[in-house]
Design a protein around this motif. Structure first.
Motif, PDB file in Angstrom:
ATOM      1  N   VAL A  36      23.412 -17.784 -40.089  1.00 41.81           N
ATOM      2  CA  VAL A  36      24.124 -16.777 -39.283  1.00 41.81           C
ATOM      3  C   VAL A  36      25.273 -16.175 -40.092  1.00 41.81           C
ATOM      4  O   VAL A  36      25.486 -14.958 -40.080  1.00 41.81           O
ATOM      5  CB  VAL A  36      24.647 -17.404 -37.975  1.00 41.81           C
ATOM      6  N   ILE A  37      26.013 -17.020 -40.804  1.00 40.84           N
ATOM      7  CA  ILE A  37      27.131 -16.522 -41.618  1.00 40.84           C
ATOM      8  C   ILE A  37      26.621 -15.536 -42.665  1.00 40.84           C
ATOM      9  O   ILE A  37      27.248 -14.501 -42.924  1.00 40.84           O
ATOM     10  CB  ILE A  37      27.873 -17.690 -42.299  1.00 40.84           C
ATOM     11  N   ALA A  79      36.868 -18.738 -43.460  1.00 41.13           N
ATOM     12  CA  ALA A  79      37.272 -17.984 -42.256  1.00 41.13           C
ATOM     13  C   ALA A  79      36.406 -18.302 -41.034  1.00 41.13           C
ATOM     14  O   ALA A  79      36.519 -17.628 -40.005  1.00 41.13           O
ATOM     15  CB  ALA A  79      37.278 -16.479 -42.511  1.00 41.13           C
ATOM     16  N   HIS A  80      35.568 -19.325 -41.121  1.00 42.76           N
ATOM     17  CA  HIS A  80      34.729 -19.693 -39.973  1.00 42.76           C
ATOM     18  C   HIS A  80      35.606 -20.039 -38.769  1.00 42.76           C
ATOM     19  O   HIS A  80      36.512 -20.870 -38.863  1.00 42.76           O
ATOM     20  CB  HIS A  80      33.852 -20.890 -40.334  1.00 42.76           C
ATOM     21  N   PRO A  90      32.919 -13.187 -40.928  1.00 40.27           N
ATOM     22  CA  PRO A  90      31.964 -14.140 -41.512  1.00 40.27           C
ATOM     23  C   PRO A  90      32.073 -14.194 -43.036  1.00 40.27           C
ATOM     24  O   PRO A  90      32.050 -13.162 -43.716  1.00 40.27           O
ATOM     25  CB  PRO A  90      30.607 -13.580 -41.074  1.00 40.27           C
ATOM     26  N   GLY A  91      32.201 -15.420 -43.548  1.00 43.68           N
ATOM     27  CA  GLY A  91      32.318 -15.583 -44.995  1.00 43.68           C
ATOM     28  C   GLY A  91      33.558 -14.951 -45.578  1.00 43.68           C
ATOM     29  O   GLY A  91      33.668 -14.789 -46.792  1.00 43.68           O
ATOM     30  N   ALA A  92      34.518 -14.584 -44.728  1.00 44.22           N
ATOM     31  CA  ALA A  92      35.744 -13.881 -45.136  1.00 44.22           C
ATOM     32  C   ALA A  92      35.429 -12.520 -45.758  1.00 44.22           C
ATOM     33  O   ALA A  92      36.255 -11.945 -46.460  1.00 44.22           O
ATOM     34  CB  ALA A  92      36.585 -14.728 -46.085  1.00 44.22           C
ATOM     35  N   PRO A 548      34.018 -31.106 -41.534  1.00 44.89           N
ATOM     36  CA  PRO A 548      33.990 -30.397 -42.822  1.00 44.89           C
ATOM     37  C   PRO A 548      33.949 -28.886 -42.683  1.00 44.89           C
ATOM     38  O   PRO A 548      34.413 -28.162 -43.560  1.00 44.89           O
ATOM     39  CB  PRO A 548      32.724 -30.935 -43.494  1.00 44.89           C
ATOM     40  N   ARG A 549      33.413 -28.381 -41.563  1.00 46.85           N
ATOM     41  CA  ARG A 549      33.389 -26.928 -41.365  1.00 46.85           C
ATOM     42  C   ARG A 549      34.796 -26.376 -41.196  1.00 46.85           C
ATOM     43  O   ARG A 549      35.085 -25.257 -41.624  1.00 46.85           O
ATOM     44  CB  ARG A 549      32.531 -26.586 -40.150  1.00 46.85           C
ATOM     45  N   TYR A 550      35.672 -27.154 -40.585  1.00 43.79           N
ATOM     46  CA  TYR A 550      37.070 -26.745 -40.415  1.00 43.79           C
ATOM     47  C   TYR A 550      37.737 -26.659 -41.786  1.00 43.79           C
ATOM     48  O   TYR A 550      38.434 -25.687 -42.104  1.00 43.79           O
ATOM     49  CB  TYR A 550      37.790 -27.757 -39.519  1.00 43.79           C
TER      50      TYR A 550
END
Length: 593
Positions: A36-37, A79-80, A90-92, A548-550
């Motif tokens: 999705v990102i 940036a998630h 998404p993805g900054a 880890p996503r954070y």
């Protein structure tokens, strides 16, 4: 002769099967989120990009990168979950990573114009800076695909002024150039305001027809000085090629621009033969370092490297068995032998374990990965029986808890790290650490002194360091194991990683007590149910922040990786770090003795 590990992992056990199923589900969810990102601003924004006669950033990468070679994306999760008030980023809004162009390992920095026209959010700047830092530390040729409207104005105060904000990008351009790191820019859309300096501060500039390069666009020029000038006349490709002389190559469209870029990269020289570069040869068999038709030039590297055969030198055990190693549930108590992980990462599952019988909650070993020598520092997650050497309990047997750093382990690790620096062996840190041991016995044994020694050795280390967070990475244990503050060249994490001062359960227990006492002092007595509710709220917050996503959203982590692909990721990272042959003098300073 290194020892070959004899695995005791029971792939047929119920526990292994349950762990594997849970890990596969966790990994599947992570990969789905990543897909999705990668869609960036979505299908509608992609259609708008193509309507301008421009490719999307992923289409550009497909044409730029060598076919059928591995693309190691970095900072995908940047940036998630952030900037939701502006619709997210998404993805900054930028894609970064390591890939091969004409056989050459390159850092790619490419704006995603489908995300707010490629505007720079605060995390966009930080992501570009991280990519530049990796390229700078490892002397990796860097390619910029520019398609950006500049600073995201609503957040300009967080993008523009500080030391590690937007302006640092251009400073890095100059420093990289001064150190001989090749940089080439292809302008394939808008490049305006302060961002216009980026391409011009690189070595070579390409620009496509229909793109714009100016300090101020037509509207701003008219507002500022009353001059009315069409965009093409103000800063189009033809003007910059014929009149200002700013661009070196003017190209009709994206595909031809990318073909030119590939041609230029193919002609880059190399200050060091071997790493990161492959000569084209027909009929060359595929190697684990990548498919043909490239072969490595004769190596001339600082770090030890031997001939490598992908088939003969592969680990003896399947990498997919790592899925069954641990229970990936948040807060799960896992006990496993970290040498099972090492055996699935290193060549032929062979390694020389250093001081194997001493300080056993840390494993230190010499090995090779893809033919390249490495020193491994890893937390042992299996409990260890240990004979007390000194003090009132000398001669007695105690249990040391897996994942905890004890005095002896810290001393061993510090010495091993120093030896690796003395012998020019790159270091790999494998984290699953709860922290340092506490209590009277630990304090009497000098745990603070030993911990300081380990942290000092990590801090002053001059050989490349690569960190992989396998499980927990808590408190001072994170620091001692070469956390982000200690300059690892790369920091990767499995989906099972947890990254915080302490675990959610520990933090909740501590903070509940603090809050209860505060309320009791104010005259309020809490019921057991109210205490439970507070505990749940605090734990949920800490668990979310330890995910880890954070961490990856904030670029504390370069990439969340599939455990089964850890070896391949490390091979690419080791190839990258070998590009920089300048290793400083190792001076560990004053060590506590």
């Amino acid at each position: 002769m290194a020892d070959v590990w004899k695995s005791k992992l029971d792939a047929g056990s119920v526990k292994f099967g349950a762990n594997r199923a849970a890990m596969v589900a966790l990994l599947g969810g992570t990969l789905a989120e990543e897909d999705v990102i990668r869609e960036g601003g979505g299908a509608k924004a992609a259609e708008a990009q193509r309507a301008k006669g421009r490719l999307t950033v992923r289409d550009r990468l497909a044409l730029l990168l060598d076919p059928e070679t591995e693309w190691m994306e970095l900072g995908l999760w940047a940036a998630h979950g952030m900037y939701t008030e502006f619709g997210g980023a998404p993805g900054a809004g930028v894609v970064t990573g390591l890939g091969r162009v004409e056989g050459r390992l390159c850092m790619i920095v490419a704006n995603d114009a489908t995300v707010k026209a490629g505007a720079f959010f605060p995390m966009t700047a930080k992501k570009v800076l991280r990519a530049q830092t990796i390229a700078l530390e490892n002397r990796i040729p860097t390619l910029y695909l520019v398609d950006s409207s500049g600073v995201f104005l609503p957040l300009q105060e967080d993008v523009f002024p500080d030391q590690d904000d937007f302006g640092r990008v251009f400073r890095n351009n100059a420093v990289m150039s001064s150190l001989g790191v090749p940089q080439i820019t292809a302008i394939m859309g808008m490049c305006v305001a302060g961002g216009a300096y980026l391409p011009v501060m690189t070595d070579t500039v390409l620009m496509t027809e229909g793109s714009g390069l100016f300090l101020a666009g037509p509207a701003l020029v008219q507002a500022a000085i009353g001059q009315v000038t069409p965009a093409e006349e103000l800063g189009g490709a033809q003007m910059h090629a014929e009149i200002s002389g700013t661009v070196d190559f003017r190209e009709p469209n994206d595909p031809l621009c990318l073909a030119r870029l590939r041609s230029l990269v193919g002609k880059l020289g190399s200050r060091v033969q071997g790493p990161g570069f492959r000569r084209r040869e027909q009929g060359v068999a595929e190697t684990a370092l990548g498919p043909g038709p490239w072969t490595l030039d004769p190596p001339a590297e600082v770090f030890s490297r031997v001939a490598y055969d992908a088939a003969k030198d592969a680990p003896k055990f399947a990498a997919e068995e790592l899925y069954g190693l641990m229970d990936p549930a948040v807060g799960a108590s896992n006990s496993y032998d970290m040498r099972e992980v090492i055996a699935r990462l290193v060549d032929r599952s062979e390694f020389d374990e250093y001081k194997a019988e001493f300080g056993r909650t840390i494993v230190c070993a010499y090995a090779r990965i893809g033919g390249r020598a490495v020193g491994i520092v890893a937390n042992q997650k299996a409990n260890q029986s240990y004979t007390v050497a000194t003090g009132p309990q000398a001669g007695s047997v105690r249990t040391e808890f897996g994942g905890v750093i004890y005095t002896e382990g810290a001393q061993k690790a510090a010495r091993f790290i120093m030896d690796c620096n003395q012998q020019l062996v790159p270091l790999i840190f494998l984290h699953d650490v709860n922290g340092f041991m506490v209590g009277k016995d630990a304090e009497w044994s000098g745990i603070i002194r030993a911990g300081a020694k380990m942290v000092s050795a990590v801090s002053t280390s001059v050989v490349p360091k690569i960190t992989v967070i396998v499980g927990g990475s808590f408190g001072a244990g994170h620091y001692a194991m070469c956390g982000k503050a200690y300059d690892p060249r790369f920091l990767f994490a499995w989906p099972t990683a947890r990254y915080a001062v302490m675990s959610g359960a520990s933090a909740a227990n501590t903070l509940v007590e603090v809050r209860v006492k505060q309320m009791e002092r104010a005259g309020k007595v809490l019921s057991a149910e109210e205490k439970k509710l507070i505990y749940g709220e605090i734990k949920a917050t800490y668990d979310a922040q330890g995910d880890p996503r954070y961490g990856a959203a904030r670029l504390w982590i370069d990439a969340i990786i599939d455990p089964a692909k850890t070896r391949e990721v490390l091979m690419t990272a080791l190839e990258a770090v070998a590009l920089n042959t300048e290793v400083g003098r190792f001076n560990p300073g004053v060590l506590q003795t």
